[in-house]
Design an enzyme around this catalytic site. Structure first.
Site, mmCIF file in Angstrom:
data_model
loop_
_atom_site.group_PDB
_atom_site.id
_atom_site.type_symbol
_atom_site.label_atom_id
_atom_site.label_comp_id
_atom_site.label_asym_id
_atom_site.label_seq_id
_atom_site.Cartn_x
_atom_site.Cartn_y
_atom_site.Cartn_z
ATOM 1 N N PHE A 9 0.836 -1.207 0.000
ATOM 2 C CA PHE A 9 0.000 0.000 0.000
ATOM 3 C C PHE A 9 0.873 1.260 0.000
ATOM 4 O O PHE A 9 0.792 2.089 0.887
ATOM 5 C CB PHE A 9 -0.928 -0.040 1.231
ATOM 6 C CG PHE A 9 -2.060 0.947 1.186
ATOM 7 C CD1 PHE A 9 -2.859 1.073 0.062
ATOM 8 C CD2 PHE A 9 -2.341 1.735 2.291
ATOM 9 C CE1 PHE A 9 -3.908 1.981 0.023
ATOM 10 C CE2 PHE A 9 -3.396 2.646 2.274
ATOM 11 C CZ PHE A 9 -4.173 2.769 1.135
ATOM 12 N N GLU A 148 -0.839 -4.117 -17.048
ATOM 13 C CA GLU A 148 -0.728 -2.912 -17.881
ATOM 14 C C GLU A 148 0.233 -1.877 -17.282
ATOM 15 O O GLU A 148 1.005 -1.230 -17.983
ATOM 16 C CB GLU A 148 -2.126 -2.301 -18.054
ATOM 17 C CG GLU A 148 -2.197 -1.096 -18.969
ATOM 18 C CD GLU A 148 -1.797 -1.395 -20.398
ATOM 19 O OE1 GLU A 148 -2.454 -2.212 -21.051
ATOM 20 O OE2 GLU A 148 -0.808 -0.804 -20.865
ATOM 21 N N VAL A 151 4.470 -1.166 -17.757
ATOM 22 C CA VAL A 151 5.130 -0.402 -18.827
ATOM 23 C C VAL A 151 4.351 0.887 -19.079
ATOM 24 O O VAL A 151 3.141 0.844 -19.353
ATOM 25 C CB VAL A 151 5.204 -1.240 -20.136
ATOM 26 C CG1 VAL A 151 5.930 -0.464 -21.222
ATOM 27 C CG2 VAL A 151 5.882 -2.579 -19.901
ATOM 28 N N GLU A 208 15.221 8.086 -7.159
ATOM 29 C CA GLU A 208 15.394 7.634 -5.776
ATOM 30 C C GLU A 208 16.776 8.037 -5.259
ATOM 31 O O GLU A 208 17.646 8.428 -6.049
ATOM 32 C CB GLU A 208 15.227 6.116 -5.725
ATOM 33 C CG GLU A 208 13.783 5.730 -6.006
ATOM 34 C CD GLU A 208 13.555 4.240 -6.029
ATOM 35 O OE1 GLU A 208 14.324 3.521 -5.376
ATOM 36 O OE2 GLU A 208 12.605 3.821 -6.694
ATOM 37 N N LYS A 223 11.278 -3.317 -18.721
ATOM 38 C CA LYS A 223 10.106 -2.955 -19.526
ATOM 39 C C LYS A 223 10.248 -3.472 -20.966
ATOM 40 O O LYS A 223 9.274 -3.932 -21.564
ATOM 41 C CB LYS A 223 9.915 -1.444 -19.500
ATOM 42 C CG LYS A 223 9.467 -0.955 -18.117
ATOM 43 C CD LYS A 223 9.614 0.533 -17.985
ATOM 44 C CE LYS A 223 9.137 1.004 -16.616
ATOM 45 N NZ LYS A 223 9.540 2.391 -16.340
ATOM 46 N N GLY A 320 3.956 7.759 -11.428
ATOM 47 C CA GLY A 320 3.083 8.568 -10.566
ATOM 48 C C GLY A 320 2.020 7.697 -9.918
ATOM 49 O O GLY A 320 1.643 6.659 -10.471
#
Ligand SMILES: NC(=O)c1ccc[n+]([C@@H]2O[C@H](COP(=O)([O-])OP(=O)(O)OC[C@H]3O[C@@H](n4cnc5c(N)ncnc54)[C@H](OP(=O)(O)O)[C@@H]3O)[C@@H](O)[C@H]2O)c1
Length: 338
Positions: A9, A148, A151, A208, A223, A320
């Site tokens: 979470f 989904e 990538v 990061e 990816k 995001g």
């Protein structure tokens, strides 16, 4: 009714909950969705057979940074207990990506599919490493594995190629699939050094503290492998991909490219010729007239070359919370409507 549990979470889990909560009165299909469990070692684990209150959960996590005070029937279940013992149809697996082992996502996904539960995930590790094994397991057990968000976040790529381009053969693809490195290269084009650009990316939350996965091309490599396996149908290993990151790119390289009417982009590049493939991740000179050269900042873009349509582009946000949460949301809608 489709009963779901979220495992992990963090940014995406909370982003998904925001999307689910904000759309619940807009889409009639969502009346069939019930969130019943969340499991996270730090934010907290809650399970309510009759369903969790999404607004209350969002308020708690926003105010306190965790959901441990939620008045649930069961609290503190770990991820595997939640997958095994919750009364659920869909496991939403959103734990951190590990590109070397795929864990803990690999174990979570295998367990859920074995128990005949659908899985939706944005976790790149298990899909890049174990795509064929997990898809076979899903098929054998009559459930779906949807990914989904692995990538280009919520920007539709996988389903777009699998569904909308069905029948058109993908001969090759290349693109910008890592927003952090594209942001750094864009900043360098504007005059920053690599170190300054990386610091700027970190201060905005794009990179990061340890940026290795992004700047050395590992994230882009995962990816590429997921796309090659899922939309081209190739059996390949991450070891088959030649990888170079952007850490050796200098201001001088960027200036030299500029003077030649080009720009430097970290591209994934995959092509298929007579059954043989070539795959690499590398800083690449791209002519300023090309669409990929115009992709700036954290935006992602992929160019698919197909047998019938020629070049087809997908451009959009690649990261995001709500953006990637939307990928989970669209996978859920797919489960509800297919
Ligand atoms: N953020 C993005 O924009 C984005 C975009 C595309 C794909 N993704 C992928 O989506 C996944 C989630 O990303 P995120 O940004 O949400 O990461 P995050 O913010 O680090 O959240 C992941 C959460 O999972 C928890 N977790 C770790 N091990 C667990 C376990 N065994 N069981 C249950 N929960 C566990 C983590 O706890 P701790 O903090 O204690 O480890 C953390 O709270 C990752 O695989 C990532 O690569 C992210």
């Amino acid at each position: 009714m489709m009963r779901i549990a979220i495992i992990g979470f963090g940014v995406v889990g909370q982003g998904f909950l925001e999307v689910l909560n904000s759309k619940k009165n807009e889409l009639s299909e969502l009346s069939k969705v019930k969130l019943v469990a969340i499991a996270d070692p730090v934010k907290g684990s809650v399970y309510c057979e009759d369903g969790l209150d999404t607004e209350k959960l969002l308020q708690l996590v926003k105010e306190r940074g965790h959901i441990k005070d939620y008045p649930a029937e069961e609290c503190g279940w770990d991820s595997l207990k939640t997958i095994r013992e919750s009364d659920t149809d869909v496991i939403v697996e959103l734990t951190p990506t590990n590109i070397e082992t795929g864990e803990p996502g690999y174990t979570h996904i295998k367990e859920a599919l074995t128990l005949k539960k659908h899985v939706v995930t944005t976790n790149k590790g298990p899909i890049a490493l174990y795509y064929h094994e997990l898809m076979e397991l899903a098929q054998k057990n009559g459930v779906k594995l949807l990914f989904e968000g692995t990538v280009v976040s919520g920007t539709p790529v996988i389903r777009f190629v699998q569904n909308s381009l069905r029948g058109a053969k993908v001969l090759s693809f290349r693109g910008i699939v890592n927003g952090t490195t594209n942001y750094i290269l864009t900043k360098m084009e504007e005059g920053a050094s690599y170190e300054e650009a990386l610091k700027s990316a970190q201060s905005r939350g794009y990179a990061e503290t340890d940026p290795t996965n992004d700047v050395e091309g590992y994230d882009a490599l995962a990816k590429l492998v997921i796309l090659a396996k899922s939309v081209v149908g190739i059996e390949m290993s991450p070891k088959d991909v030649k990888r170079t990151g952007i850490t050796n790119i200098t201001k001088e390289d960027i200036e030299k490219a500029k003077n030649q009417g080009k720009t430097i982009k970290l591209l994934v590049d995959f092509s298929l010729d007579k059954g043989k493939f070539k795959a690499q991740v590398a800083p690449t000179l791209v002519d300023k007239t090309e669409i990929l050269a115009s992709i700036r900042g954290v935006t992602n873009a992929i160019e698919f070359t197909t047998d019938i349509l020629g070049k087809v582009y997908v451009i959009g946000p690649g990261a995001g919370g709500p953006e990637t949460g939307f990928a989970v949301f669209s996978d859920l809608i797919e489960l509800l409507t297919s």
